[in-house]
Structures are given as structure tokens and as C-alpha cells.
Scaffold this motif. Structure first.
Motif, PDB file in Angstrom:
ATOM      1  N   PHE A 153       0.838  -1.199   0.000  1.00 19.02           N
ATOM      2  CA  PHE A 153       0.000   0.000   0.000  1.00 19.02           C
ATOM      3  C   PHE A 153       0.871   1.247   0.000  1.00 19.02           C
ATOM      4  N   ASP A 154       0.438   2.243  -0.768  1.00 17.74           N
ATOM      5  CA  ASP A 154       1.219   3.476  -0.884  1.00 17.74           C
ATOM      6  C   ASP A 154       1.468   4.128   0.474  1.00 17.74           C
ATOM      7  N   SER A 155       0.449   4.066   1.361  1.00 18.42           N
ATOM      8  CA  SER A 155       0.581   4.718   2.655  1.00 18.42           C
ATOM      9  C   SER A 155       1.703   4.112   3.483  1.00 18.42           C
ATOM     10  N   VAL A 156       1.953   2.802   3.296  1.00 20.42           N
ATOM     11  CA  VAL A 156       3.034   2.126   4.006  1.00 20.42           C
ATOM     12  C   VAL A 156       4.351   2.294   3.257  1.00 20.42           C
ATOM     13  N   LYS A 157       4.314   2.124   1.944  1.00 20.69           N
ATOM     14  CA  LYS A 157       5.534   2.224   1.127  1.00 20.69           C
ATOM     15  C   LYS A 157       6.202   3.582   1.282  1.00 20.69           C
ATOM     16  N   LEU A 158       5.382   4.653   1.430  1.00 25.14           N
ATOM     17  CA  LEU A 158       5.936   5.991   1.563  1.00 25.14           C
ATOM     18  C   LEU A 158       6.887   6.056   2.746  1.00 25.14           C
ATOM     19  N   ARG A 159       6.455   5.501   3.872  1.00 26.99           N
ATOM     20  CA  ARG A 159       7.291   5.535   5.080  1.00 26.99           C
ATOM     21  C   ARG A 159       8.528   4.640   4.915  1.00 26.99           C
ATOM     22  N   LEU A 160       8.322   3.446   4.351  1.00 28.47           N
ATOM     23  CA  LEU A 160       9.428   2.504   4.220  1.00 28.47           C
ATOM     24  C   LEU A 160      10.456   2.976   3.199  1.00 28.47           C
ATOM     25  N   ASP A 161       9.973   3.564   2.094  1.00 29.95           N
ATOM     26  CA  ASP A 161      10.892   4.054   1.062  1.00 29.95           C
ATOM     27  C   ASP A 161      11.775   5.183   1.588  1.00 29.95           C
ATOM     28  N   ARG A 162      11.231   5.953   2.538  1.00 32.53           N
ATOM     29  CA  ARG A 162      12.003   7.044   3.144  1.00 32.53           C
ATOM     30  C   ARG A 162      12.827   6.569   4.337  1.00 32.53           C
ATOM     31  N   GLU A 163      12.771   5.254   4.568  1.00 29.87           N
ATOM     32  CA  GLU A 163      13.483   4.649   5.699  1.00 29.87           C
ATOM     33  C   GLU A 163      13.062   5.290   7.018  1.00 29.87           C
ATOM     34  N   GLN A 164      11.746   5.593   7.108  1.00 28.08           N
ATOM     35  CA  GLN A 164      11.187   6.155   8.338  1.00 28.08           C
ATOM     36  C   GLN A 164      10.479   5.043   9.098  1.00 28.08           C
ATOM     37  N   SER A 165      10.579   5.093  10.406  1.00 28.58           N
ATOM     38  CA  SER A 165      10.036   4.028  11.241  1.00 28.58           C
ATOM     39  C   SER A 165       8.516   3.922  11.106  1.00 28.58           C
ATOM     40  N   LEU A 166       8.026   2.696  10.969  1.00 24.93           N
ATOM     41  CA  LEU A 166       6.593   2.407  10.989  1.00 24.93           C
ATOM     42  C   LEU A 166       6.385   1.359  12.068  1.00 24.93           C
ATOM     43  N   SER A 167       5.808   1.768  13.190  1.00 19.03           N
ATOM     44  CA  SER A 167       5.689   0.861  14.328  1.00 19.03           C
ATOM     45  C   SER A 167       4.672  -0.241  14.064  1.00 19.03           C
ATOM     46  N   PHE A 168       4.808  -1.332  14.801  1.00 18.60           N
ATOM     47  CA  PHE A 168       3.830  -2.417  14.725  1.00 18.60           C
ATOM     48  C   PHE A 168       2.453  -1.907  15.129  1.00 18.60           C
ATOM     49  N   LEU A 169       2.424  -0.962  16.064  1.00 13.85           N
ATOM     50  CA  LEU A 169       1.172  -0.349  16.499  1.00 13.85           C
ATOM     51  C   LEU A 169       0.443   0.272  15.315  1.00 13.85           C
ATOM     52  N   GLU A 170       1.165   1.081  14.531  1.00 13.98           N
ATOM     53  CA  GLU A 170       0.560   1.753  13.382  1.00 13.98           C
ATOM     54  C   GLU A 170       0.199   0.758  12.280  1.00 13.98           C
ATOM     55  N   PHE A 171       1.029  -0.275  12.127  1.00 16.54           N
ATOM     56  CA  PHE A 171       0.787  -1.262  11.087  1.00 16.54           C
ATOM     57  C   PHE A 171      -0.559  -1.954  11.313  1.00 16.54           C
ATOM     58  N   ASN A 172      -0.949  -2.069  12.571  1.00 16.77           N
ATOM     59  CA  ASN A 172      -2.239  -2.680  12.908  1.00 16.77           C
ATOM     60  C   ASN A 172      -3.429  -1.778  12.590  1.00 16.77           C
ATOM     61  N   TYR A 173      -3.177  -0.499  12.367  1.00 14.54           N
ATOM     62  CA  TYR A 173      -4.276   0.450  12.176  1.00 14.54           C
ATOM     63  C   TYR A 173      -5.182   0.018  11.020  1.00 14.54           C
ATOM     64  N   MET A 174      -4.591  -0.381   9.918  1.00 17.67           N
ATOM     65  CA  MET A 174      -5.409  -0.719   8.746  1.00 17.67           C
ATOM     66  C   MET A 174      -6.264  -1.959   9.006  1.00 17.67           C
ATOM     67  N   ILE A 175      -5.823  -2.852   9.873  1.00 22.44           N
ATOM     68  CA  ILE A 175      -6.631  -4.011  10.224  1.00 22.44           C
ATOM     69  C   ILE A 175      -7.835  -3.574  11.060  1.00 22.44           C
ATOM     70  N   LEU A 176      -7.581  -2.683  12.019  1.00 19.57           N
ATOM     71  CA  LEU A 176      -8.667  -2.189  12.861  1.00 19.57           C
ATOM     72  C   LEU A 176      -9.685  -1.398  12.038  1.00 19.57           C
ATOM     73  N   GLN A 177      -9.200  -0.604  11.082  1.00 15.03           N
ATOM     74  CA  GLN A 177     -10.123   0.177  10.249  1.00 15.03           C
ATOM     75  C   GLN A 177     -10.986  -0.751   9.400  1.00 15.03           C
ATOM     76  N   ALA A 178     -10.388  -1.793   8.874  1.00 11.84           N
ATOM     77  CA  ALA A 178     -11.159  -2.761   8.086  1.00 11.84           C
ATOM     78  C   ALA A 178     -12.210  -3.442   8.961  1.00 11.84           C
ATOM     79  N   TYR A 179     -11.819  -3.753  10.184  1.00 13.49           N
ATOM     80  CA  TYR A 179     -12.741  -4.412  11.105  1.00 13.49           C
ATOM     81  C   TYR A 179     -13.907  -3.495  11.483  1.00 13.49           C
ATOM     82  N   ASP A 180     -13.668  -2.186  11.520  1.00 16.42           N
ATOM     83  CA  ASP A 180     -14.758  -1.234  11.760  1.00 16.42           C
ATOM     84  C   ASP A 180     -15.890  -1.446  10.768  1.00 16.42           C
ATOM     85  N   PHE A 181     -15.537  -1.639   9.491  1.00 14.46           N
ATOM     86  CA  PHE A 181     -16.551  -1.815   8.449  1.00 14.46           C
ATOM     87  C   PHE A 181     -17.375  -3.068   8.739  1.00 14.46           C
ATOM     88  N   VAL A 182     -16.697  -4.138   9.148  1.00 13.71           N
ATOM     89  CA  VAL A 182     -17.395  -5.381   9.471  1.00 13.71           C
ATOM     90  C   VAL A 182     -18.370  -5.163  10.629  1.00 13.71           C
TER      91      VAL A 182
END
Length: 414
Positions: A153-182
Motif C-alpha cells: 500500500f502506498d501509505s506504508v511504502k511511503l514511510r518505508l521508502d524514506r526509511e522512516q520508522s513504521l511501528s507495529f502499532l501503526e501497522f495494525n491500524y489498517m486491520i482495525l479500520q477494516a474491522y470497523d466496516f465489518v
């Protein structure tokens, strides 16, 4: 003609709200055949939303206006993590109390655009997210997600391509947002999630999760990410965010923000941010020369009226008319008060400009003076060492101006 048969999809299309949908035909048939529940999520990261959120709020407004059931989903749970989408760094962690205060403030703003007594509702995802059993969640929900795909996903790749930290906490955000819809589909029969185009990947995750977990047929609709014709980001100014809370940005300053709309954007903004009829918008959009200013005033007044009420909008328009067309000092201009002793001794012009909020530092104020942008009682200031004392006060106030469009009244306290 937009080609849509349902009033909702037709309205959103002709007004410029639609960037992408998961299924144009299916959505149109759904809205034409039944009363649809749809939602947009808002994280409670401040006590107010800003003008950049207005396009989403207006989508919910039109959903209710065309006979459907909009839901404003407050991220009481997800705000404890923070959406990493297209952010350079992690958001500041908020406490439960901070989030509750923010949700209360934002809820009052929604009340201007949605009728909570007639089908609209505000829901908090803390109701289901805060009670999740982590092991059960991993087994029942997490197994449906591919890490390989999430990394794409572009939102994740942007951080990784810039070698900026993406915490496991934030990585879970998209799972929680998807679960909201359910959860919203299960609890409220929600079939549609809307949002800005930067949320497309997250919304599609929710559609796929709903199909895998419940066999649900869900839909996505995104709006374009707006900038002005010159490329400026909507909802931001050189001095910060254009807040929707009157305590954070006065109705007058809010009105002025829209009054300063670029000529090329007037028609587009009238469609997106007002409920004026399309034939009236078409008339205003083609005005040229000096007449375009009348269209800008109407744009500013209509947007301000929706948020702050018609009386506040008319007062802002009248204040601007007196200030700019009559050249008088209007009593309703933004005002600051200074201790009488400070005024009697004389206050330096640089310090005064900063205290009035027209600059953030003496250095910035100095540059404004050097550029001829600062005026006291409509007289240009050329000396950065100038002091303003009691002799400058007229009818108990000094009018301090930066350029042609920003004015503050300075009064003596007591």
C-alpha cells in the motif's frame, strides 16, 4: 447528466465529490432501491476538525438530504493508535480523557450538518475495539490479511521508502479500520464506506474482510484530495489550520478564508461546500472581473452559515463590507486586549504584531514591516522601532493591519 439514476449518486457526481468507487452500477442500484446506511471515519486527534474535512462532512450531509442514513464514525479506539497513512512520523499518543474531550467537540460540529433526530447517527469504534481479545482477534480477523499486500500500500511504502520508522502499532491500524466496516455492517447494516482518496486501500481492506468473514456485499466511494488551483492544501493557511470550532477560529476569519478563494476555484467550491442550486452555482461561476468578488462573498457567507449559523455569517460579511468598502473600524473585527500600563509606556510595533497573532516571531514581524505590509490605523509603518502608545487609540482602539485582508483591533484592558 451524470448517468446515475439514484438521487444520491447523481448529486455527488454533478457536484464533483466522486473520485473512485468499487462498483458504480451496483452502488447506483443500491441507492435507487433502498435506504442505505453509509459511514465516514474521523479520528479524534483534536477538539475540532478543520476545513480539510468539510468535503467528507458534506458527503454525509447529502446522504441524509437524499433520504439515506449517514453515520459519522468517531475513532475513540483507533485514535489511541493514529492513522499512519501518508504521515512522515507517528502521531502523538492521546489519553482516553483527551480523546473523549475531542469527540465531544467534534460532535457539536456534526450537529450543524446532520440531523441526529432524523436518521443520522454518530458512533464510536471504542465500543467494540477496546474490548477485543487479542488472541481471538488474530485468529478470527488477522488471518485474512496478507502482510505482503499490506506492505504494497502506498501509505506504508511511503514511510518505508524514506526509511522512516513504521511501528507495529501503526501497522495494525489498517486491520482495525477494516474491522470497523465489518462491525458497522453487523450492528447497523452499513453497506458503504466513504472517505478521501488516500483511504482507498484501507476501505478496500474492509470490503474484502466483510466478504471473507460474513459474505457481506460492501461498497467503497472516495472523494478527490483537494488543493486550490495554485496547489495549496485545503484547510491550511500560513498561520495554521482553518478550524471549524469558533473558539479556535472566529466566524469572521473563517469567512475571510473562503472570501480569499482563488478565482478559478469559485465554481468548484460552490458545488462542494454549499447547498446552493446548481443553476445558481452555474450563474455565479461564470462571473468575471469585479463581479467574481460577489460570487466569492456569497461562497464565504453560505459556507459560514452552514457551520456557524446565518446570523454569524451575515455579521462576518457586514464586518468585511465596513472594513474593506467603507474603510471604517468595525467593532466585530478580531480583538485583543493589552494592559493599560503597557500601552501608556508604548509597545514596540514588532511585539504588537506578534501579540495580535499577525506574526509568530519578531523576525517575521520585522520582515512584514520591511515589506510595507504593516499598517496602524491604515497608515503604513516603515520603522521597525516604532512604538504604539495612547495617542494612536481612536474610540478606544487601534486598528492593526497586515496586508489588505488581515486586521485586528487592539484595545486597552480595564
Amino acid at each position: 447528466m451524470t448517468g446515475f439514476k439514484s438521487e444520491f449518486m447523481h448529486t455527488l457526481s454533478e457536484r464533483g465529490f466522486i473520485h473512485q468507487t468499487s462498483d458504480d452500477t451496483g452502488l447506483d442500484k443500491l441507492f435507487a432501491s433502498e435506504s442505505v446506511s453509509g459511514y465516514i471515519g474521523f479520528d479524534a486527534t483534536a477538539t475540532s476538525l478543520h476545513a480539510g474535512s468539510l468535503i467528507q462532512i458534506m458527503m454525509l450531509h447529502w446522504m441524509q438530504k437524499t433520504g439515506h442514513k449517514p453515520i459519522a464514525l468517531m475513532g475513540g479506539g483507533t485514535s489511541m493508535i493514529g492513522d499512519p497513512s501518508f504521515k512522515d512520523e507517528a502521531r502523538r499518543m492521546l489519553s482516553v480523557d483527551d480523546i473523549a474531550v475531542n469527540i465531544e467537540g467534534i460532535g457539536r460540529q456534526f450537529g450543524r450538518y446532520l440531523d441526529f433526530g432524523a436518521g443520522a447517527s454518530m458512533v464510536n469504534n471504542a465500543d467494540w475495539l477496546l474490548d477485543i481479545n487479542y488472541v481471538s482477534f488474530l485468529r478470527d480477523v488477522g488471518r485474512h490479511f496478507s502482510v505482503n499486500r499490506m506492505l504494497s500500500f502506498d501509505s506504508v511504502k511511503l514511510r518505508l521508502d524514506r526509511e522512516q520508522s513504521l511501528s507495529f502499532l501503526e501497522f495494525n491500524y489498517m486491520i482495525l479500520q477494516a474491522y470497523d466496516f465489518v462491525e458497522l455492517n453487523r450492528r447497523h447494516g452499513v453497506r458503504l464506506q466513504m472517505g478521501g482518496s488516500d483511504q482507498w486501500g484501507n476501505i478496500i481492506n474492509g470490503i474484502e474482510l466483510g466478504r471473507r468473514m460474513d459474505g457481506a456485499e460492501l461498497y467503497a466511494l472516495t472523494s478527490p484530495l483537494l488543493t486550490s488551483s495554485s496547489g495549496a492544501k485545503m484547510g491550511k493557511t500560513a498561520n495554521g489550520a482553518v478550524w471549524l470550532n469558533a473558539d479556535m477560529m472566529s466566524p469572521y476569519d473563517f469567512w475571510q478564508y473562503w472570501r480569499n478563494t482563488e478565482d478559478a476555484d469559485v465554481g468548484r467550491f460552490l458545488k462542494l461546500y454549499t447547498t446552493l442550486p446548481m443553476n445558481e452555482i452555474a450563474r455565479l461561476a461564470v462571473l468575471g472581473g469585479a463581479e467574481i468578488n460577489e460570487a466569492k462573498k456569497q461562497l464565504a457567507t453560505e459556507i459560514t452559515a452552514m457551520l456557524h449559523g446565518r446570523a454569524a455569517a451575515d455579521e462576518a460579511a457586514e464586518t468585511a463590507r465596513k472594513t474593506f468598502e467603507e474603510g471604517s473600524v468595525a467593532a466585530t473585527l478580531p480583538t485583543i486586549e493589552l494592559p493599560a500600563a503597557e500601552i501608556e509606556d508604548g509597545i514596540g510595533i514588532l511585539a504588537l504584531v506578534v501579540k495580535a497573532g499577525l506574526a509568530t516571531s519578531n523576525g517575521e514581524a520585522r520582515r512584514h514591516v520591511a515589506g510595507g505590509a504593516v499598517r496602524v490605523n491604515d497608515e503604513a509603518v516603515s520603522d521597525e522601532r516604532m512604538t504604539v502608545g495612547t495617542d494612536a487609540f481612536r474610540d478606544g482602539a487601534v486598528k492593526l493591519s497586515l496586508g489588505k485582508k488581515r486586521h485586528v483591533l487592539v484595545r486597552a484592558a480595564g
